[in-house]
Design an enzyme around this catalytic site. Structure first.
Site, PDB file in Angstrom:
ATOM      1  N   SER A 165       0.711  -0.764   0.138  1.00 40.38           N
ATOM      2  CA  SER A 165       0.204   0.339  -0.029  1.00 40.38           C
ATOM      3  C   SER A 165       0.782   1.248  -0.087  1.00 40.38           C
ATOM      4  O   SER A 165       2.104   0.954   0.625  1.00 40.38           O
ATOM      5  CB  SER A 165      -1.031  -0.338   1.529  1.00 40.38           C
ATOM      6  OG  SER A 165      -1.577  -0.932   1.354  1.00 40.38           O
TER       7      SER A 165
HETATM    8  N1  SAH Z   1       0.124  -5.727   3.826  1.00 42.24           N
HETATM    9  C1  SAH Z   1       1.022  -5.922   2.626  1.00 42.24           C
HETATM   10  C2  SAH Z   1       0.310  -5.688   1.452  1.00 42.24           C
HETATM   11  C3  SAH Z   1      -1.654  -6.865   1.368  1.00 42.24           C
HETATM   12  S1  SAH Z   1      -1.878  -6.375  -0.214  1.00 42.24           S
HETATM   13  C4  SAH Z   1       2.198  -4.908   2.640  1.00 42.24           C
HETATM   14  O1  SAH Z   1       1.863  -4.591   3.612  1.00 42.24           O
HETATM   15  O2  SAH Z   1       3.184  -5.168   1.968  1.00 42.24           O
HETATM   16  C5  SAH Z   1      -3.202  -7.881   0.133  1.00 42.24           C
HETATM   17  C6  SAH Z   1      -2.336  -9.443   0.397  1.00 42.24           C
HETATM   18  O3  SAH Z   1      -3.875 -10.037   1.058  1.00 42.24           O
HETATM   19  C7  SAH Z   1      -2.032  -9.722  -0.895  1.00 42.24           C
HETATM   20  O4  SAH Z   1      -1.129 -10.510  -0.770  1.00 42.24           O
HETATM   21  C8  SAH Z   1      -3.045 -11.074  -1.052  1.00 42.24           C
HETATM   22  O5  SAH Z   1      -2.248 -12.455  -1.194  1.00 42.24           O
HETATM   23  C9  SAH Z   1      -3.557 -11.361   0.699  1.00 42.24           C
HETATM   24  N2  SAH Z   1      -4.795 -12.039   0.937  1.00 42.24           N
HETATM   25  C10 SAH Z   1      -6.112 -11.886   0.074  1.00 42.24           C
HETATM   26  N3  SAH Z   1      -7.306 -12.708   0.146  1.00 42.24           N
HETATM   27  C11 SAH Z   1      -6.676 -13.030   1.741  1.00 42.24           C
HETATM   28  C12 SAH Z   1      -6.426 -14.237   2.273  1.00 42.24           C
HETATM   29  N4  SAH Z   1      -7.968 -14.559   2.415  1.00 42.24           N
HETATM   30  N5  SAH Z   1      -5.809 -14.432   3.626  1.00 42.24           N
HETATM   31  C13 SAH Z   1      -4.815 -13.742   3.536  1.00 42.24           C
HETATM   32  N6  SAH Z   1      -4.264 -13.004   2.566  1.00 42.24           N
HETATM   33  C14 SAH Z   1      -4.730 -13.364   1.408  1.00 42.24           C
END
Ligand code: SAH
Length: 218
Positions: free
Chosen positions: A63
């Site tokens: 983000s």
């Molecule tokens: N917080 C992260 C950015 C997140 S992007 C950072 O600091 O870099 C969103 C993430 O959520 C992705 O890596 C995606 O794979 C994950 N995601 C999506 N659905 C999910 C689920 N049900 N459980 C765990 N992770 C999930």
């Protein structure tokens, strides 16, 4: 040699975060010191201090710094608290949270991202973060309840298990909505009651899993 990008981080925090109204001193201090450039792929490192999200592989993104700071400050964390993050991605947000509380449990769906983030966090000494692999819409019941829960992917509604795993007095932040865009919401639990407010419009990648978006719905 590990490069120290102190000046770029300082400028990022000043111009993109503090001047936009986030004044929580602990959050600003942590954002100045956690090396964002070390959590993105090498070819993105030069862009690490820019005012936007960045690709981290597997079609996912880290983000925008402002959104990381905003979501973090909404949780109002204290040093002795336990936090759950859903969507580890690069591990950067988990690293920020870990400097403001006792323990962070973070859950990631994609194996490669879980592995890479675990490595980056370990290399940089963030040893109070536990990266778990699985469907975060089920939460992580083993360490519940949590004083703060942060979901960093967009959901159709707040997954029930996450509300259940929130401690009394706990706070939860989540983007709610579909691919057209979402609203960042702040939820608070008092006794058995939940209250929530809309914070601002945001754009996140989809939350998958049992209580998330199905591939054909997004
Ligand atoms: N917080 C992260 C950015 C997140 S992007 C950072 O600091 O870099 C969103 C993430 O959520 C992705 O890596 C995606 O794979 C994950 N995601 C999506 N659905 C999910 C689920 N049900 N459980 C765990 N992770 C999930």
């Amino acid at each position: 040699m590990v490069e120290n990008h102190g000046q770029e981080l300082e400028q990022m925090v000043e111009e993109q975060i503090r001047q936009r109204g986030i004044h929580n001193a602990r959050v600003l201090e942590v954002m100045r010191h956690v090396p964002r450039q070390r959590f993105v792929p090498k070819e993105q490192a030069a862009f690490a201090f820019m005012d936007g999200p960045l690709p981290i592989g597997s079609s996912q993104t880290i983000s925008q710094p402002y959104i990381v700071a905003l979501m973090t400050s909404l949780l109002q964390l204290k040093e002795d608290e336990t936090v759950l993050e859903i969507g580890t991605g690069s591990g950067y947000q988990a690293a920020i949270l870990s400097r403001l509380c006792r323990t962070v449990h973070t859950v990631e769906f994609i194996h490669l991202l879980a592995e890479t983030s675990r490595k980056h966090l370990a290399d940089l000494g963030f040893d109070n973060v536990e990266v778990h692999e699985g469907d975060g819409t089920l939460g992580w019941p083993d360490a519940a309840p949590y004083d703060g829960i942060m979901i960093t992917a967009a959901a159709p509604e707040v997954p029930g298990p996450l509300l259940e795993q929130l401690a009394d007095g706990g706070r939860l932040v989540i983007p709610i909505g579909g691919h057209w865009g979402q609203t960042l919401q702040l939820w608070e639990k008092t006794g058995d009651l939940y209250d929530h407010e809309d914070i601002l419009p945001v754009v996140f990648v989809p939350l998958r899993g049992i209580h998330g978006w199905k591939a054909d719905e997004w």
